[in-house]
Design an enzyme around this catalytic site. Structure first.
Site, mmCIF file in Angstrom:
data_model
loop_
_atom_site.group_PDB
_atom_site.id
_atom_site.type_symbol
_atom_site.label_atom_id
_atom_site.label_comp_id
_atom_site.label_asym_id
_atom_site.label_seq_id
_atom_site.Cartn_x
_atom_site.Cartn_y
_atom_site.Cartn_z
ATOM 1 N N LEU A 75 38.439 91.634 68.607
ATOM 2 C CA LEU A 75 39.822 92.028 68.881
ATOM 3 C C LEU A 75 40.613 92.187 67.587
ATOM 4 O O LEU A 75 41.823 92.019 67.585
ATOM 5 C CB LEU A 75 40.513 90.997 69.783
ATOM 6 C CG LEU A 75 40.312 91.152 71.286
ATOM 7 C CD1 LEU A 75 41.145 90.133 72.046
ATOM 8 C CD2 LEU A 75 40.666 92.558 71.771
ATOM 9 N N CYS B 146 24.121 100.480 65.108
ATOM 10 C CA CYS B 146 23.901 100.043 66.489
ATOM 11 C C CYS B 146 24.977 100.523 67.451
ATOM 12 O O CYS B 146 24.715 101.335 68.322
ATOM 13 C CB CYS B 146 23.793 98.514 66.536
ATOM 14 S SG CYS B 146 22.338 97.850 65.722
#
Length: 454
Positions: free
Chosen positions: A254, A264
């Protein structure tokens, strides 16, 4: 137990070393002879904290060795981990499985006894079934070969820790035999209380890609809210802090900034969407397209801020970029937001100087037209604006007053929202950060007086 690890990139080299640490005899396999030579000499061809010492120790003891021969791998081990790359295809969002199929096709002709092939690479659901059919065709009925899936959850920069102290182990299996082999391999971790999730293979294939898609969604969510915060004059960092205290939400992923990159999250997000389309349920994951777009838009936003700070045009202005790796404690530049921004600034006519503690050599190979400095101070010489784009610890420890002596203008954009803005302002800098277009607090004498209650 004697195991092989096929593919010795970030995932494979780390997994091979950690399997040796857990007590297995390990043979790492790769088609790149230069990489195998380096690893055999205990030289790790990329930066990952703690990995070089571990490889050095186990190569020295003889527990870990490396080869380019799949024949030797088949003769050596009964358990074979697949750790090859599954990059995004150049013509679509789908995963390129050619390296995976090539590894299996190369190994299969030499298998002569019962073998367990364990996938660790992130793959589209249904890949293990395709590999199983491929192995059956090549090995025939007389060589028992089984496929299982044991997805990895590594984060570059903490990959050794993630392997030896994971938050969970996932075993995707179709037999008691495969489950027992995996339990034996990870016996030490299981004994220490690491949770184990045993499931069917398709579910195990989906777990990793779903985890990455969820994390990517969290990053893009907070960056989307950051845009609203800027427009409303709010502070996204305080907003994120309040959200993180909700146990249903948590604090990880966050942090507002220029978004995610690496080898990835971006490609796994796109591969999951592509696989859903192939399965006829693309509508269910359509929102992931917006997640991807928000992530790329965050990079554009920091460029807009740089243009604003340079009076509306970046042409001919010198820009200092702090960071090239996609994240700190790594030299990986795959889909690096920092380098994407640096390249875009160069294309807009800026003179861009980049400094990164570990990734400069890799960056120079891919972006040779950028200038690379040997220190943050060198990169900042004469800069009209400084961009903080990879959150290396040393950037947080910079002395704003000292850097201020070498720049042309004291302007900094914190693209990772990790610098102490008050400290930079106190040194005379104009400090900007994504999602924090917050006006200065008014002095007490200018605040409206309280009216007495009626």
């Amino acid at each position: 137990m004697r195991v092989t690890v096929i593919g010795t990139g970030y995932l494979g080299a780390t997994h091979a070393a950690c399997m040796a640490e857990l007590g297995a005899e390990v043979l790492g396999v790769d088609i790149d002879p230069d990489r195998i030579t380096a690893l055999s000499e205990a030289r790790v061809p990329f930066y990952e904290p703690g990995l070089d010492e571990m490889i050095r120790r186990h190569v020295g003891s003889g527990r870990l060795s490396f080869t380019t021969s799949l024949r030797r791998a088949a003769e050596f081990g009964d358990v074979h981990f697949l750790c090859v790359g599954t990059p995004q295809r150049p013509d679509s969002g789908s995963a390129d499985l050619s390296y995976l199929f090539s590894a299996v096709d190369g190994l299969a002709p030499y298998l002569r006894r019962t073998s367990l092939i364990i996938g660790k690479s992130t793959v589209p659901v249904g890949t293990a079934a395709r590999l199983t059919e491929r192995l059956r065709r090549q090995c025939g009925p007389d060589v028992p070969v089984e496929v299982a899936w044991n997805p990895e959850f590594l984060q570059e920069g903490t990959a050794v820790e993630n392997t030896l102290d994971p938050d969970r182990l996932v075993f995707g299996v179709s037999s008691d035999f495969a489950e027992q082999v995996l339990r034996d391999l990870y016996a030490d971790l299981i004994a220490r209380g690491v949770p184990v999730v045993v499931t069917d293979i398709p579910t195990s294939e989906l777990i990793k890609s779903s985890a990455n898609a969820f994390l990517a969604t969290k990053v893009s969510f907070i960056n989307a809210v950051a845009e609203v915060c800027e427009a409303a004059g709010a502070d996204v960092r305080k907003l994120a802090e309040a959200l993180s205290l909700d146990p249903r939400i948590g604090h990880t992923y966050l942090r507002p900034g220029i978004g995610f990159g690496g080898g990835c999250l971006p490609k796994d997000l796109r591969a999951l969407r592509a696989r859903a389309d192939e399965l006829g349920v693309g509508h269910a994951l359509r929102f992931l397209g917006e997640v991807d777009e928000i992530n790329l838009r965050a990079r554009e936003r920091v460029i807009e801020l740089a243009r604003e700070e340079c009076g509306g045009s970046l042409a001919g202005r010198r820009v200092c970029v702090l960071g090239a790796a996609f994240k700190p404690n790594s030299d990986d530049i795959r889909d690096s937001p920092a380098l994407a921004v640096a390249a875009a600034l160069r294309d807009l006519g800026s003179e861009v100087s980049v400094y990164d503690p570990k990734a400069a050599d890799n960056a120079r190979k891919q972006f040779p037209d950028l200038d690379y400095a040997l220190s943050a101070a060198d990169a900042a010489q004469g800069a009209a604006v400084v961009l903080h784009l990879t959150e290396w610890a040393e950037f947080g420890e910079l002395d704003p007053a000292a850097i201020g002596e070498v720049v042309a203008e004291r302007r900094i954009i914190d693209g990772r929202n990790t610098l102490d803005g008050d400290r930079w302002r106190a040194a005379g800098w104009r400090y900007r950060a994504l999602g924090r277009n917050v006006p200065q607090r008014l002095p007490a004498r200018l605040l409206p007086s309280r009216q007495p209650a009626a």
